[in-house]
Design a protein around this motif. Structure first.
Motif, mmCIF file in Angstrom:
data_model
loop_
_atom_site.group_PDB
_atom_site.id
_atom_site.type_symbol
_atom_site.label_atom_id
_atom_site.label_comp_id
_atom_site.label_asym_id
_atom_site.label_seq_id
_atom_site.Cartn_x
_atom_site.Cartn_y
_atom_site.Cartn_z
ATOM 1 N N ASP A 224 0.853 -1.181 0.000
ATOM 2 C CA ASP A 224 0.000 0.000 0.000
ATOM 3 C C ASP A 224 0.894 1.238 0.000
ATOM 4 O O ASP A 224 1.487 1.565 1.023
ATOM 5 C CB ASP A 224 -0.912 0.009 1.223
ATOM 6 C CG ASP A 224 -1.853 1.213 1.252
ATOM 7 O OD1 ASP A 224 -1.773 2.064 0.340
ATOM 8 O OD2 ASP A 224 -2.658 1.306 2.193
ATOM 9 N N PRO A 225 1.042 1.929 -1.138
ATOM 10 C CA PRO A 225 1.928 3.094 -1.178
ATOM 11 C C PRO A 225 1.480 4.235 -0.281
ATOM 12 O O PRO A 225 2.264 5.143 0.006
ATOM 13 C CB PRO A 225 1.922 3.507 -2.655
ATOM 14 C CG PRO A 225 0.705 2.882 -3.237
ATOM 15 C CD PRO A 225 0.439 1.644 -2.447
ATOM 16 N N GLU A 226 0.237 4.189 0.195
ATOM 17 C CA GLU A 226 -0.266 5.239 1.075
ATOM 18 C C GLU A 226 -0.179 4.865 2.548
ATOM 19 O O GLU A 226 -0.638 5.621 3.408
ATOM 20 C CB GLU A 226 -1.724 5.563 0.727
ATOM 21 C CG GLU A 226 -1.932 6.006 -0.718
ATOM 22 C CD GLU A 226 -1.115 7.245 -1.047
ATOM 23 O OE1 GLU A 226 -0.990 8.135 -0.170
ATOM 24 O OE2 GLU A 226 -0.602 7.323 -2.174
ATOM 25 N N ALA A 227 0.407 3.724 2.863
ATOM 26 C CA ALA A 227 0.518 3.303 4.263
ATOM 27 C C ALA A 227 1.327 4.313 5.068
ATOM 28 O O ALA A 227 2.301 4.893 4.567
ATOM 29 C CB ALA A 227 1.169 1.929 4.353
ATOM 30 N N GLU A 228 0.940 4.540 6.292
ATOM 31 C CA GLU A 228 1.646 5.509 7.140
ATOM 32 C C GLU A 228 3.052 5.045 7.471
ATOM 33 O O GLU A 228 3.962 5.843 7.599
ATOM 34 C CB GLU A 228 0.847 5.743 8.424
ATOM 35 C CG GLU A 228 -0.400 6.566 8.215
ATOM 36 C CD GLU A 228 -0.091 7.934 7.628
ATOM 37 O OE1 GLU A 228 0.864 8.589 8.094
ATOM 38 O OE2 GLU A 228 -0.791 8.333 6.691
ATOM 39 N N ALA A 229 3.233 3.746 7.628
ATOM 40 C CA ALA A 229 4.551 3.189 7.906
ATOM 41 C C ALA A 229 4.479 1.690 7.661
ATOM 42 O O ALA A 229 3.414 1.078 7.761
ATOM 43 C CB ALA A 229 4.992 3.465 9.343
ATOM 44 N N ARG A 230 5.613 1.083 7.350
ATOM 45 C CA ARG A 230 5.665 -0.358 7.153
ATOM 46 C C ARG A 230 5.739 -1.011 8.528
ATOM 47 O O ARG A 230 6.723 -0.880 9.241
ATOM 48 C CB ARG A 230 6.897 -0.697 6.326
ATOM 49 C CG ARG A 230 6.860 -2.054 5.615
ATOM 50 C CD ARG A 230 7.093 -3.190 6.545
ATOM 51 N NE ARG A 230 7.355 -4.448 5.813
ATOM 52 C CZ ARG A 230 7.387 -5.614 6.364
ATOM 53 N NH1 ARG A 230 7.137 -5.740 7.671
ATOM 54 N NH2 ARG A 230 7.658 -6.687 5.674
ATOM 55 N N PRO A 231 4.690 -1.732 8.941
ATOM 56 C CA PRO A 231 4.716 -2.355 10.264
ATOM 57 C C PRO A 231 5.700 -3.516 10.301
ATOM 58 O O PRO A 231 6.038 -4.097 9.263
ATOM 59 C CB PRO A 231 3.279 -2.852 10.443
ATOM 60 C CG PRO A 231 2.770 -3.053 9.057
ATOM 61 C CD PRO A 231 3.433 -2.012 8.222
#
Length: 275
Positions: A224-231
């Motif tokens: 997801d390029p809009e993710a806030e951060a890579r968990p």
């Protein structure tokens, strides 16, 4: 595309006879192979179309044209039969990213084939790499959202690719490297997770005649390029998320990832892995 030509050749055929095509910004008649070249690979898994499109778009981009003096080879689709079927595997049901000859295991979770290098697609890639000896190999996959370096020789390149991203472009990714003196535990984990992969063969199992080994990066595109951060732990539905994005708006997904991908690929191509 205007400017420098793109040279194209077939390096082999798939199980069903489809050609496996490589493009380059230099003529394939050169000898010896150009030093400090880069190989970019997409479509190892046929159900990861974003990796194919990202490299095809890169070949037509100003970013590619600006790097004409750096020898670069691009293999957008390593598994054409899998792409035709929209499946991870080749036409014989083999995961090409478990079929390489370093740490190949018959009991792998993904089908590794009856033996290492049993598949024509794997052999074509192996023989091409041995012939052209790229100093850097970047293999695109979908969609663990990380820059993953195999082998300590690959760490500087991975870090340079990470540093080429601004804060916003970094959000969906994480960086994973092998640090000198701390590699054994990670080796055990990687060997268990991805036996017989292209990354393992190039990063840990391949050495050229001059004693050098390629810097090997697996570039996992974001789910997801809009993710806030890579968990640290991906959501269980991350593959469903990215496939839904691709189905509804592939162009939008590519617009979201390509600025960062182009920056990282340009950094890899320029990076002086061999002095």
């Amino acid at each position: 595309m205007q400017g420098s030509p793109i040279f194209t050749r077939s390096i082999g055929r798939s199980v069903e006879g489809r050609e496996i095509i490589v493009h380059a910004n230099f003529g394939f008649a050169v000898s010896p192979p150009p030093r400090n070249s880069t190989l970019l690979i997409g479509g190892t898994h046929g159900n990861e179309p974003a990796t194919v499109r990202a490299l095809e778009d890169y070949l037509q981009s100003p970013a590619w044209e600006a790097l004409r003096q750096f020898p670069t080879m691009v293999l957008p689709l390593a598994n054409p039969d899998g792409a035709e079927r929209a499946t991870r595997y080749n036409a014989r049901g083999v995961d090409l990213n478990r079929n390489c000859g370093f740490n190949w295991r018959p009991d792998c979770e993904e089908p590794p084939g009856p033996a290492a290098w049993s598949e024509p697609e794997s052999v074509a890639l192996r023989d091409f790499i041995l012939a052209w000896q790229p100093a850097k190999v970047v293999s695109l996959h979908w969609a663990l959202a990380e820059i993953d370096a195999d082998g300590v020789q690959s760490t500087p390149l991975a870090q340079a690719m990470w540093e080429s991203l601004d804060e916003n472009a970094r959000r969906p990714y994480r960086l994973r490297v092998t640090e000198p003196g701390r590699g054994q535990r990670r080796l055990e984990r990687i060997y268990a997770a991805c036996p017989g992969s292209v990354g393992q063969w190039c990063g840990y199992g391949l050495e050229y005649a001059d004693g050098s080994a390629p810097a090997m990066i697996t570039l996992e595109l974001p789910y997801d390029p809009e993710a806030e951060a890579r968990p640290d732990e991906l959501p269980e539905d991350h593959l469903d998320t990215v496939r839904a994005l691709w189905k509804t708006d592939a162009a939008g997904y590519l617009r979201g990832i390509e600025p960062g991908v182009h920056a990282m690929l340009a950094t890899a191509i320029r990076f002086p892995a061999h002095s």
